[in-house]
Design a protein around this motif. Sequence first.
Motif, PDB file in Angstrom:
ATOM      1  N   ALA B 105       0.781  -1.146   0.058  1.00 59.95           N
ATOM      2  CA  ALA B 105      -0.012  -0.046   0.155  1.00 59.95           C
ATOM      3  C   ALA B 105       0.935   1.480  -0.075  1.00 59.95           C
ATOM      4  O   ALA B 105       0.692   2.252  -0.600  1.00 59.95           O
ATOM      5  N   LEU B 106       1.943   1.268   0.882  1.00 59.39           N
ATOM      6  CA  LEU B 106       2.779   2.390   0.852  1.00 59.39           C
ATOM      7  C   LEU B 106       3.673   2.629  -0.660  1.00 59.39           C
ATOM      8  O   LEU B 106       3.736   3.628  -0.955  1.00 59.39           O
ATOM      9  N   LEU B 107       4.138   1.321  -1.072  1.00 58.22           N
ATOM     10  CA  LEU B 107       4.830   1.592  -2.094  1.00 58.22           C
ATOM     11  C   LEU B 107       3.943   2.075  -3.326  1.00 58.22           C
ATOM     12  O   LEU B 107       4.744   2.940  -4.101  1.00 58.22           O
ATOM     13  N   LYS B 108       2.692   1.736  -3.251  1.00 61.09           N
ATOM     14  CA  LYS B 108       1.684   2.377  -4.185  1.00 61.09           C
ATOM     15  C   LYS B 108       1.196   3.840  -3.868  1.00 61.09           C
ATOM     16  O   LYS B 108       1.372   4.714  -4.931  1.00 61.09           O
ATOM     17  N   TYR B 109       0.972   4.122  -2.790  1.00 62.02           N
ATOM     18  CA  TYR B 109      -0.047   5.279  -2.578  1.00 62.02           C
ATOM     19  C   TYR B 109       0.901   6.283  -1.453  1.00 62.02           C
ATOM     20  O   TYR B 109       0.473   7.355  -1.323  1.00 62.02           O
ATOM     21  N   GLY B 110       2.002   5.804  -0.798  1.00 67.56           N
ATOM     22  CA  GLY B 110       2.645   6.551   0.193  1.00 67.56           C
ATOM     23  C   GLY B 110       3.553   7.590  -0.587  1.00 67.56           C
ATOM     24  O   GLY B 110       3.987   7.391  -1.754  1.00 67.56           O
ATOM     25  N   THR B 111       4.055   8.785   0.143  1.00 66.88           N
ATOM     26  CA  THR B 111       4.932   9.530  -0.212  1.00 66.88           C
ATOM     27  C   THR B 111       6.410   9.003   0.111  1.00 66.88           C
ATOM     28  O   THR B 111       6.543   8.212   0.850  1.00 66.88           O
ATOM     29  N   HIS B 117      10.200   6.270   6.065  1.00 68.62           N
ATOM     30  CA  HIS B 117      10.238   6.165   7.421  1.00 68.62           C
ATOM     31  C   HIS B 117       9.761   4.825   7.984  1.00 68.62           C
ATOM     32  O   HIS B 117       9.990   4.063   9.033  1.00 68.62           O
ATOM     33  N   PHE B 118       8.560   4.359   7.177  1.00 67.67           N
ATOM     34  CA  PHE B 118       7.861   3.139   7.819  1.00 67.67           C
ATOM     35  C   PHE B 118       8.373   1.979   7.067  1.00 67.67           C
ATOM     36  O   PHE B 118       8.293   0.669   7.796  1.00 67.67           O
ATOM     37  N   VAL B 238      -2.140   7.536   4.682  1.00 63.75           N
ATOM     38  CA  VAL B 238      -1.632   7.032   3.312  1.00 63.75           C
ATOM     39  C   VAL B 238      -2.709   7.470   2.314  1.00 63.75           C
ATOM     40  O   VAL B 238      -3.991   7.051   2.269  1.00 63.75           O
ATOM     41  N   GLY B 239      -2.352   8.054   1.200  1.00 63.96           N
ATOM     42  CA  GLY B 239      -3.163   8.264   0.018  1.00 63.96           C
ATOM     43  C   GLY B 239      -3.842   9.620   0.598  1.00 63.96           C
ATOM     44  O   GLY B 239      -3.456  10.413   1.237  1.00 63.96           O
ATOM     45  N   ASP B 240      -4.581   9.847  -0.348  1.00 65.68           N
ATOM     46  CA  ASP B 240      -5.367  11.412  -0.018  1.00 65.68           C
ATOM     47  C   ASP B 240      -6.390  11.066   1.091  1.00 65.68           C
ATOM     48  O   ASP B 240      -7.021   9.889   1.179  1.00 65.68           O
ATOM     49  N   LEU B 241      -6.736  12.192   1.801  1.00 59.95           N
ATOM     50  CA  LEU B 241      -8.021  12.214   2.722  1.00 59.95           C
ATOM     51  C   LEU B 241      -9.097  11.639   1.929  1.00 59.95           C
ATOM     52  O   LEU B 241      -9.535  12.141   1.021  1.00 59.95           O
ATOM     53  N   GLY B 244      -9.389   6.464   0.978  1.00 56.03           N
ATOM     54  CA  GLY B 244      -8.884   5.471   1.667  1.00 56.03           C
ATOM     55  C   GLY B 244      -9.346   3.952   1.124  1.00 56.03           C
ATOM     56  O   GLY B 244      -8.921   3.177   1.165  1.00 56.03           O
ATOM     57  N   TRP B 245     -10.488   4.237   0.541  1.00 55.46           N
ATOM     58  CA  TRP B 245     -11.373   3.079  -0.143  1.00 55.46           C
ATOM     59  C   TRP B 245     -10.580   2.573  -1.306  1.00 55.46           C
ATOM     60  O   TRP B 245     -10.210   1.348  -1.545  1.00 55.46           O
ATOM     61  N   ASP B 246      -9.936   3.500  -2.109  1.00 60.27           N
ATOM     62  CA  ASP B 246      -9.062   3.158  -3.101  1.00 60.27           C
ATOM     63  C   ASP B 246      -7.909   2.203  -2.526  1.00 60.27           C
ATOM     64  O   ASP B 246      -7.640   1.352  -3.317  1.00 60.27           O
ATOM     65  N   VAL B 247      -7.206   2.635  -1.599  1.00 58.29           N
ATOM     66  CA  VAL B 247      -6.136   1.910  -0.955  1.00 58.29           C
ATOM     67  C   VAL B 247      -6.507   0.549  -0.675  1.00 58.29           C
ATOM     68  O   VAL B 247      -5.889  -0.500  -1.019  1.00 58.29           O
ATOM     69  N   ALA B 248      -7.554   0.568   0.198  1.00 58.01           N
ATOM     70  CA  ALA B 248      -8.317  -0.818   0.565  1.00 58.01           C
ATOM     71  C   ALA B 248      -8.470  -1.477  -0.535  1.00 58.01           C
ATOM     72  O   ALA B 248      -8.315  -3.062  -0.577  1.00 58.01           O
TER      73      ALA B 248
END
Lengths: 379, 400
Positions: B105-111, B117-118, B238-241, B244-248
Amino acid sequence: MALVLTEEQQMLRDSARGFLDEKAPVSALRKLRDANDETGFSRDLWKEMAEMGWAGILVGEDHGGTDFGFVGAGVLAEEMGRTLTASPFLSTSILAATALQKLGGDAQRQEHLPKISAGDAVFALAVDETRKHGPQKTAMKAEKHGNGFKLSGDKTFVADGQVADNIIVAARTAGAPGDAEGITLFLIDAAAKGVTAERTVMVDSRGAARLKFDGVEATGDDVLGEVDGGLAALEGVLNAGRAGLAAEMSGSAQAAFAMTMDYLKERKQFGTEIGSFQALQHRAAHLYSEIELMKSVTLKALQDLDEHYGMAGIICSLAKAKAGEVAKLAAQEAVQMHGGIGMTDEFDIGFYMKRIRVAQEMFGDAAFHADRLAMMRGY
Amino acid sequence: MSDLETFRKDARAWLEENCPAEMRDGAGGEDNICWGGRNWKFQSEAQKIWLGRMAEKGWTVPAWPKEYGGGGLSKEEVKILKSEMRDIKARSPLESFGIWMLGPALLKYGTHEQKLHFLPPITRGEIRWCQGYSEPNAGSDLASLQCKCEDKGDHWLVNGQKVWTSYADESDWIFCLVRTDPKATKHNGISFLLIDMAAQGVSTKPIKLISGKSPFCETFFDDVKVPKEHAPGIGAIVGDLNRGWDVAKYLLTHEREMISAGGGGLFGGRGIGEIAASEIGLEDGRLADPMLRGKIAQAEIDGWAFLLTLERMKDEAKAGQGVGANSSLLIYYGSEFNKRRFELLMDSGGSEALEWEGERTQDGKLARSWLRTKANSIEGGTSEVQLNIIAKHILRLPGA
């Protein structure tokens, strides 16, 4: 080997589909049935298929064939299953061609294979004598007679036996019914003295017969393969037929399923398409899954026949058992989901149910092959 | 020698030198997994050494980029590494929800900052993550989740409850789906939030399952303050406010593909018929219980056909054919089949398989595994949800 069709095989499939949709749709089978056609298929159409290289799909190029292998043959069987095309493809181009290619001597191959490729001869394989499949149960006698043999006994459920020019028949040269040893395959001219064929009109409207052999004389030249050692050889040929039938049933099941999905999307009750009801959606989705499994085992069986013919017994049993069960489910769901119209003769779905019923019985039903598989797996 | 052959040779030599002998027993199963985390107690010195060496090499997550603690390997190289590890029966050095879920999820949506950091602590097994998705009233209908997340200026205020959080009681951080906009339509007000489990107001309670084990928890959030930035420039979302459903959704697809790709693992070890034969015995070469024999043979046919379908769909994907939504088919059939398989194993085991405690049955190992399989068709989307997906996305049935 990747479990997918090669580009060449895909092209064969696409061209077969186009041809069959145009020349041999279900209405062609209906016509044959309504005319009570003795031949059970159109000879003109068969000739056309031969010209496209279908009749000799398993025959080497030296004998006029296209040598496409079992996957190629399965592709055609599947497409013919979609349209329920009546033809001697299974009896002649899969069973007899395999028997001659694998077991035939030079003279036998020289004589018969070119005719198969050209679509000029129809063959039948006569194995079963009782109502349930069991090659080992063969009781028909082939007694020593001078330098040759005399064949006596009855065969049943012989596809295309009512019009065959040549018959490949399993008979006992030694041992008793139930013995693995002592079975021999003979290649007999259907016009030989003592051979009689009784056409059996079957539920699927395809050609079949009961055959009677009454002291039919055969010479050593008529033996296909080895004397007494024929069961293993016969099983090899039957495996090719089983995989071919699995492919045919796969095609029939996919076609019945497609018709059913179309119907779910157009038929309205309670003010909406019946396909929106979850009770039907889940059954459709389950059936879809089963069909995908059937496609996988069928392709694998055909590939294994091409790659290690002698070792393909277990996978062919797997394919025949799975395809038989899944196609039966597809036919049952098709009729049920079509409701009343599915019960009418005017509608095509009944033809699918009937052909699938015959194909799943031929050369061993699902129970036969489950038992065979369990034996091979040591339980 | 091609680059890949060189890689294989080097990987083999490195594994040979660095994988401790105790880690070469091929042991799988939940009891032998190294999960890592602040509270992790290594089961052996070898487990610790193995994790340390693999992490240093970046091979706990060989496909992740090097700058985030991964190995930076290509797909082909990862395949080779895995096959070399299999050859020496090497255990996996580390497994975790951080690797399976949060990482992708971070690799796709994270900064870039969030990743820096994570991700590295995940690759080293220092931080153990758990997943906060389901709620008491949001199971199959996950998007109806209600866990409240209010904007309080410099921090988020979280109130609500999660359920079926795997190993929440042993985890350090949780990635959560929370409702940040209660007025939006249900898929549009959800955000993907990262929470430190050590924060004030977070509590967990293990759920005892029918197998007797407690791999899942209830997780409660009472006025939990989550800083908007966990460190300068490191956002908690993670991702835009509200997206989150996109990430899920991405992770669910990823999870399904992972489960379906690993489906072969369902059938490790001996066949059902072989086990039944040794437990019940044969008569005239056939299993002494003819009715059970028939059922087992049918199941083996289906199981085999399923494995071939996994193979075919992998090959189709490689050849650029096939249908993406087929992962639902594989999960549906695989989980239903696994339940059926364990029912037959229980049938074969007879009364002995019913013993719950004692050495003879290793404390009811089979019975507990049998009960565990019942969750196969519930977790990560029930069988009914998978059938819905097939009906909608493959069969295109109306209203689905």
